[in-house]
Design a protein around this motif. Sequence first.
Motif, PDB file in Angstrom:
ATOM      1  N   VAL A   9       0.865  -1.171   0.000  1.00 26.86           N
ATOM      2  CA  VAL A   9       0.000   0.000   0.000  1.00 26.86           C
ATOM      3  C   VAL A   9       0.907   1.228   0.000  1.00 26.86           C
ATOM      4  CG1 VAL A   9      -1.817   1.247   1.225  1.00 26.86           C
ATOM      5  CG2 VAL A   9      -1.768  -1.261   1.301  1.00 26.86           C
ATOM      6  N   MET A  10       0.708   2.098  -0.985  1.00 23.38           N
ATOM      7  CA  MET A  10       1.557   3.279  -1.131  1.00 23.38           C
ATOM      8  C   MET A  10       0.702   4.530  -1.312  1.00 23.38           C
ATOM      9  SD  MET A  10       4.690   2.190  -0.946  1.00 23.38           S
ATOM     10  CE  MET A  10       5.593   3.598  -1.546  1.00 23.38           C
ATOM     11  N   PRO A  11       1.241   5.679  -0.915  1.00 19.89           N
ATOM     12  CA  PRO A  11       0.511   6.917  -1.184  1.00 19.89           C
ATOM     13  C   PRO A  11       0.443   7.169  -2.690  1.00 19.89           C
ATOM     14  CG  PRO A  11       2.567   7.360   0.020  1.00 19.89           C
ATOM     15  CD  PRO A  11       2.492   5.893  -0.214  1.00 19.89           C
ATOM     16  N   LEU A  12      -0.649   7.767  -3.123  1.00 24.38           N
ATOM     17  CA  LEU A  12      -0.764   8.128  -4.539  1.00 24.38           C
ATOM     18  C   LEU A  12       0.390   9.036  -4.930  1.00 24.38           C
ATOM     19  CD1 LEU A  12      -4.606   8.818  -4.715  1.00 24.38           C
ATOM     20  CD2 LEU A  12      -3.383   6.859  -5.673  1.00 24.38           C
ATOM     21  N   LYS A  13       0.884   8.874  -6.130  1.00 17.04           N
ATOM     22  CA  LYS A  13       2.065   9.598  -6.581  1.00 17.04           C
ATOM     23  C   LYS A  13       1.873  11.115  -6.589  1.00 17.04           C
ATOM     24  CE  LYS A  13       3.685   5.717  -9.382  1.00 17.04           C
ATOM     25  NZ  LYS A  13       4.111   4.959  -8.279  1.00 17.04           N
ATOM     26  N   ASP A  14       0.659  11.584  -6.803  1.00 15.75           N
ATOM     27  CA  ASP A  14       0.405  13.020  -6.876  1.00 15.75           C
ATOM     28  C   ASP A  14       0.209  13.675  -5.514  1.00 15.75           C
ATOM     29  OD1 ASP A  14       0.557  12.820  -9.622  1.00 15.75           O
ATOM     30  OD2 ASP A  14      -1.613  12.644  -9.888  1.00 15.75           O
ATOM     31  N   LEU A  15       0.163  12.876  -4.449  1.00 13.61           N
ATOM     32  CA  LEU A  15      -0.067  13.425  -3.115  1.00 13.61           C
ATOM     33  C   LEU A  15       1.232  13.553  -2.345  1.00 13.61           C
ATOM     34  CD1 LEU A  15      -3.279  11.542  -1.947  1.00 13.61           C
ATOM     35  CD2 LEU A  15      -3.097  13.822  -2.922  1.00 13.61           C
ATOM     36  N   LEU A  16       1.262  14.518  -1.443  1.00 12.67           N
ATOM     37  CA  LEU A  16       2.398  14.693  -0.563  1.00 12.67           C
ATOM     38  C   LEU A  16       2.521  13.489   0.366  1.00 12.67           C
ATOM     39  CD1 LEU A  16       4.592  16.578   0.637  1.00 12.67           C
ATOM     40  CD2 LEU A  16       2.825  17.451   2.172  1.00 12.67           C
ATOM     41  N   ASP A  17       3.734  13.045   0.590  1.00 11.08           N
ATOM     42  CA  ASP A  17       4.017  11.944   1.505  1.00 11.08           C
ATOM     43  C   ASP A  17       4.808  12.525   2.686  1.00 11.08           C
ATOM     44  OD1 ASP A  17       4.763   9.659   2.836  1.00 11.08           O
ATOM     45  OD2 ASP A  17       5.969   8.832   1.213  1.00 11.08           O
ATOM     46  N   PRO A  18       4.124  12.911   3.780  1.00  8.69           N
ATOM     47  CA  PRO A  18       4.822  13.565   4.889  1.00  8.69           C
ATOM     48  C   PRO A  18       5.923  12.708   5.507  1.00  8.69           C
ATOM     49  CG  PRO A  18       2.430  13.510   5.283  1.00  8.69           C
ATOM     50  CD  PRO A  18       2.697  12.786   4.005  1.00  8.69           C
ATOM     51  N   GLN A  19       5.702  11.383   5.604  1.00  5.13           N
ATOM     52  CA  GLN A  19       6.745  10.522   6.163  1.00  5.13           C
ATOM     53  C   GLN A  19       7.963  10.496   5.248  1.00  5.13           C
ATOM     54  OE1 GLN A  19       4.294   6.951   6.685  1.00  5.13           O
ATOM     55  NE2 GLN A  19       4.871   6.996   8.840  1.00  5.13           N
ATOM     56  N   GLY A  20       7.720  10.380   3.959  1.00  5.81           N
ATOM     57  CA  GLY A  20       8.823  10.394   3.000  1.00  5.81           C
ATOM     58  C   GLY A  20       9.589  11.707   3.047  1.00  5.81           C
ATOM     59  N   LYS A  21       8.853  12.807   3.172  1.00  4.00           N
ATOM     60  CA  LYS A  21       9.493  14.119   3.246  1.00  4.00           C
ATOM     61  C   LYS A  21      10.353  14.235   4.505  1.00  4.00           C
ATOM     62  CE  LYS A  21       8.571  18.992   2.869  1.00  4.00           C
ATOM     63  NZ  LYS A  21       8.024  19.868   1.915  1.00  4.00           N
ATOM     64  N   ALA A  22       9.867  13.706   5.634  1.00  2.00           N
ATOM     65  CA  ALA A  22      10.636  13.734   6.873  1.00  2.00           C
ATOM     66  C   ALA A  22      11.925  12.920   6.736  1.00  2.00           C
ATOM     67  CB  ALA A  22       9.794  13.214   8.031  1.00  2.00           C
ATOM     68  N   VAL A  23      11.833  11.757   6.101  1.00  2.00           N
ATOM     69  CA  VAL A  23      13.025  10.930   5.898  1.00  2.00           C
ATOM     70  C   VAL A  23      14.011  11.638   4.970  1.00  2.00           C
ATOM     71  CG1 VAL A  23      13.882   8.751   4.939  1.00  2.00           C
ATOM     72  CG2 VAL A  23      11.864   8.758   6.407  1.00  2.00           C
ATOM     73  N   MET A  24      13.497  12.289   3.932  1.00  2.67           N
ATOM     74  CA  MET A  24      14.386  13.045   3.036  1.00  2.67           C
ATOM     75  C   MET A  24      15.129  14.131   3.812  1.00  2.67           C
ATOM     76  SD  MET A  24      14.526  11.945  -0.098  1.00  2.67           S
ATOM     77  CE  MET A  24      15.193  13.351  -0.964  1.00  2.67           C
ATOM     78  N   GLY A  25      14.425  14.802   4.727  1.00  2.00           N
ATOM     79  CA  GLY A  25      15.083  15.816   5.566  1.00  2.00           C
ATOM     80  C   GLY A  25      16.155  15.202   6.446  1.00  2.00           C
ATOM     81  N   GLY A  26      15.874  14.018   7.000  1.00  5.01           N
ATOM     82  CA  GLY A  26      16.860  13.328   7.813  1.00  5.01           C
ATOM     83  C   GLY A  26      18.095  12.934   7.016  1.00  5.01           C
ATOM     84  N   LEU A  27      17.871  12.445   5.802  1.00  5.28           N
ATOM     85  CA  LEU A  27      19.004  12.085   4.943  1.00  5.28           C
ATOM     86  C   LEU A  27      19.839  13.311   4.619  1.00  5.28           C
ATOM     87  CD1 LEU A  27      17.326   9.562   2.482  1.00  5.28           C
ATOM     88  CD2 LEU A  27      18.908   9.048   4.348  1.00  5.28           C
ATOM     89  N   ARG A  39       9.239   7.357  -0.856  1.00  5.45           N
ATOM     90  CA  ARG A  39       7.816   7.214  -0.574  1.00  5.45           C
ATOM     91  C   ARG A  39       7.688   6.130   0.489  1.00  5.45           C
ATOM     92  NH1 ARG A  39       4.914  11.199  -2.570  1.00  5.45           N
ATOM     93  NH2 ARG A  39       3.105   9.927  -2.955  1.00  5.45           N
ATOM     94  N   ILE A  40       6.971   6.406   1.542  1.00  5.00           N
ATOM     95  CA  ILE A  40       6.800   5.467   2.644  1.00  5.00           C
ATOM     96  C   ILE A  40       5.397   4.864   2.550  1.00  5.00           C
ATOM     97  CG2 ILE A  40       6.784   5.163   5.148  1.00  5.00           C
ATOM     98  CD1 ILE A  40       9.481   6.122   4.396  1.00  5.00           C
ATOM     99  N   GLY A  41       5.318   3.551   2.633  1.00  5.62           N
ATOM    100  CA  GLY A  41       4.032   2.871   2.560  1.00  5.62           C
ATOM    101  C   GLY A  41       3.957   1.734   3.563  1.00  5.62           C
ATOM    102  N   LYS A  42       3.081   0.787   3.283  1.00  7.65           N
ATOM    103  CA  LYS A  42       2.882  -0.366   4.157  1.00  7.65           C
ATOM    104  C   LYS A  42       3.095  -1.644   3.344  1.00  7.65           C
ATOM    105  CE  LYS A  42      -1.226   1.432   4.984  1.00  7.65           C
ATOM    106  NZ  LYS A  42      -2.605   1.651   5.416  1.00  7.65           N
ATOM    107  N   HIS A  43       3.705  -2.625   3.984  1.00  7.62           N
ATOM    108  CA  HIS A  43       3.883  -3.947   3.385  1.00  7.62           C
ATOM    109  C   HIS A  43       3.139  -4.931   4.286  1.00  7.62           C
ATOM    110  CE1 HIS A  43       5.912  -7.165   1.173  1.00  7.62           C
ATOM    111  NE2 HIS A  43       5.912  -7.790   2.331  1.00  7.62           N
ATOM    112  N   ILE A  44       2.145  -5.580   3.736  1.00 10.53           N
ATOM    113  CA  ILE A  44       1.289  -6.478   4.508  1.00 10.53           C
ATOM    114  C   ILE A  44       1.414  -7.882   3.937  1.00 10.53           C
ATOM    115  CG2 ILE A  44      -1.107  -6.961   5.165  1.00 10.53           C
ATOM    116  CD1 ILE A  44      -1.269  -3.723   4.333  1.00 10.53           C
ATOM    117  N   THR A  45       1.610  -8.861   4.804  1.00 11.60           N
ATOM    118  CA  THR A  45       1.618 -10.255   4.361  1.00 11.60           C
ATOM    119  C   THR A  45       0.402 -10.945   4.971  1.00 11.60           C
ATOM    120  OG1 THR A  45       3.036 -10.961   6.191  1.00 11.60           O
ATOM    121  CG2 THR A  45       4.122 -10.342   4.144  1.00 11.60           C
TER     122      THR A  45
END
Length: 82
Positions: A9-27, A39-45
């Motif tokens: 499950v991933m955020p739509l490409k056209d939407l802001l991804d706040p978690q991804g943006k935070a990680v980019m700032g950390g990097l 882009r940060i999402g969920k991996h479900i098994t």
Amino acid sequence: MTHHVQIKVMPLKDLLDPQGKAVMGGLDNLGIKEVQDIRIGKHITMEIDAGSKEVAKQIAETTATKLLANPVMEYFEIEVIG
């Protein structure tokens, strides 16, 4: 028969991804400049008891549509492993 299913499950490409943006700032703070986007999402098994892969995929799709993903903000991909 038990089928192993993975749902991404991933955020739509056209939407802001706040978690991804935070990680980019950390990097950036760490001096790691080579990463262009995250882009940060969920991996479900899941393990689904179904008579065929097709039925297992249908059950996973119903689960993702009704519970796991918000179609306004996210998309999902399903893979039946076995």
